[in-house]
Design a protein around this motif. Structure first.
Motif, mmCIF file in Angstrom:
data_model
loop_
_atom_site.group_PDB
_atom_site.id
_atom_site.type_symbol
_atom_site.label_atom_id
_atom_site.label_comp_id
_atom_site.label_asym_id
_atom_site.label_seq_id
_atom_site.Cartn_x
_atom_site.Cartn_y
_atom_site.Cartn_z
ATOM 1 N N ASP A 100 24.361 -3.291 39.519
ATOM 2 C CA ASP A 100 23.148 -3.983 39.955
ATOM 3 C C ASP A 100 23.454 -5.324 40.610
ATOM 4 N N GLY A 132 17.366 -6.984 40.835
ATOM 5 C CA GLY A 132 15.920 -6.881 40.908
ATOM 6 C C GLY A 132 15.247 -8.059 41.589
ATOM 7 N N ASP A 152 23.029 -5.516 46.697
ATOM 8 C CA ASP A 152 21.905 -4.784 47.286
ATOM 9 C C ASP A 152 22.341 -3.358 47.608
ATOM 10 N N ARG A 153 21.391 -2.407 47.516
ATOM 11 C CA ARG A 153 21.712 -1.007 47.746
ATOM 12 C C ARG A 153 20.610 -0.362 48.576
ATOM 13 N N GLY A 154 21.006 0.449 49.542
ATOM 14 C CA GLY A 154 20.042 1.163 50.370
ATOM 15 C C GLY A 154 20.504 2.580 50.636
ATOM 16 N N SER A 188 16.080 -8.755 49.616
ATOM 17 C CA SER A 188 17.280 -7.938 49.756
ATOM 18 C C SER A 188 17.897 -8.154 51.123
ATOM 19 N N VAL A 208 15.153 4.458 50.019
ATOM 20 C CA VAL A 208 14.933 3.479 48.956
ATOM 21 C C VAL A 208 15.906 2.319 49.171
ATOM 22 N N VAL A 209 15.399 1.100 48.970
ATOM 23 C CA VAL A 209 16.220 -0.111 49.060
ATOM 24 C C VAL A 209 15.996 -0.914 47.790
ATOM 25 N N ARG A 210 17.064 -1.248 47.111
ATOM 26 C CA ARG A 210 16.997 -2.038 45.875
ATOM 27 C C ARG A 210 17.800 -3.319 46.058
ATOM 28 N N SER A 211 17.241 -4.420 45.598
ATOM 29 C CA SER A 211 17.930 -5.706 45.711
ATOM 30 C C SER A 211 18.793 -5.952 44.484
ATOM 31 N N LEU A 226 20.565 7.530 44.551
ATOM 32 C CA LEU A 226 20.858 6.199 44.018
ATOM 33 C C LEU A 226 21.089 6.255 42.512
ATOM 34 N N ARG A 228 16.059 8.340 45.848
ATOM 35 C CA ARG A 228 16.116 7.786 44.491
ATOM 36 C C ARG A 228 17.058 8.586 43.596
#
Length: 376
Positions: A364, A178, A367-369, A182, A172-175, A357, A354
């Motif tokens: 927040d 939001g 960026d997170r991966g 990313s 999972v990669v989150r920018s 994470l 997920r």
């Protein structure tokens, strides 16, 4: 590493990528295609249609002021800002401004200054927006479609391959905040029972980092599988050194696993150390592959390297510094917290990326991966 270790160092062909089918992408969104088809046609046609609409609205604003407020011109300005290129947008703004003044002068009722101020501010905002977009080379709807395509390509390039029975991988990669782009991304390749995964953290955040991430993702996707594992990060470093970027560096972790034996090799370049779960003892540890300088900083700097064997039930977790680095907190403390989450989420449960994470509860603002590879 013996015979199995030599397999990890051999060159492999990259895993075939899938084509984007996002309903909002340029290939899947009918609304995007319809609007883009109108905008990329002759610009005089689009400008002419908007000019006619502005004229008709002006007539309505004079004859039926109760139905056609002067602020309604703002809607036409917004449409023009999206579909028109710079010179046609300037012409539309001038036309709207002129007709607004004319309508205000000949309307039977004396207008209040509020609507005039709203239209004036909208004209200024549209000009500023249009000028900045023109300087970036983003012209009308096609420019917006290009950004959508960049976003979709980043997502497609990060898809993981299907692994043989006995292996499970999740990512999972989150920018940050939001955002649609990313600076964290991953690429993967699998062939002849050799799996390679690269997790990268490009400097910066948001749209600028996303564009650099897309360029680097394409380059690393070409290198992955085409070079032996021990030459991959040095080649990636040479590529970044050749780029002219204001923030021209990135951290990366490269994992190569022989899916038949479980033997792995992991190399890091300025990246946090991966975490490994040993199912037999229930112990979770951070690998010693700490070191190596970030990619794109110095030439001929070897990465930090570690190796081992994943037994049945073992798992290895790759992550970016967005999970462990936060203002006012030491990185080592963040890594210890992550190890505790891995022990709970991965050792005691299914251990999806997920879940890791969510368990870390990282802020927040970065960026997170996360990538979780488990051997069943």
């Amino acid at each position: 590493m013996g015979a199995s270790g030599s397999r990890v160092g051999q060159a492999r062909r990259p895993y075939a990528r899938m084509v984007s089918t996002s309903p909002f992408g340029p290939r899947g969104g009918w609304a995007w295609r319809l609007l883009a088809g109108w905008a990329v046609g002759p610009q005089p046609r689009a400008a002419g249609v908007l000019a006619v609409l502005v004229g008709l609205y002006a007539v309505g604003a004079v004859r039926q002021p109760d139905w056609f407020a002067l602020t309604g011109f703002v809607l036409l300005l917004l449409v023009g800002a999206f579909v028109l290129r710079w010179r046609y947008l300037v012409a539309l703004v001038v036309l709207v401004a002129a007709l607004t003044v004319v309508c205000a002068a000949i309307r039977p009722t004396v207008p209040t200054p509020g609507p005039l101020a709203v239209v004036a501010l909208a004209c200024g905002a549209v000009l500023v927006f249009g000028r900045e977009r023109d300087q970036l080379g983003l012209q009308g709807a096609p420019g917006a479609l290009m950004l959508v395509d960049l976003r979709d390509r980043l997502a497609v390039g990060g898809r993981l391959p299907t692994l043989p029975v006995g292996w499970q991988v999740d990512a999972v990669v989150r920018s940050a905040h939001g955002a649609g782009f990313s600076g964290d991304f991953l690429v993967s390749a699998v062939s002849d029972d050799l799996l390679e995964i690269v997790l990268v953290d490009v400097s910066g955040k948001g749209q600028a980092a996303g564009v650099r991430a897309l360029q680097l993702q394409g380059a690393l996707g070409g290198l992955l599988g085409a070079l032996p594992a021990d030459r991959f990060l040095p080649a990636a470093n040479s590529y970044l050194l050749g780029q002219v970027w204001d923030e021209g560096f990135a951290t990366a972790v490269h994992l190569a696993v022989d899916l038949r034996t479980g033997r792995y090799r992991v190399a890091t370049a300025g990246h946090p150390p991966p975490a490994v779960l040993h199912a037999g003892s229930g112990r979770v540890e951070a690998l010693g592959a700490v070191g190596g300088v970030a990619l794109g900083v110095l030439p001929d700097v070897p990465p930090g390297v570690d190796s081992g064997v994943l037994g049945h039930g073992d798992a290895i977790v790759l992550y970016t510094d967005g999970l462990v680095d936060a203002p006012g907190r030491d990185v080592d403390q963040g890594i210890d917290r992550l190890l505790g989450v891995v022990e709970v989420a991965v050792a005691a449960g299914a251990g999806s990326a997920r879940e890791v994470l969510a368990g870390v509860r990282a802020a927040d603002d970065d960026d997170r991966g996360v990538v979780v590879l488990r051997r069943r």
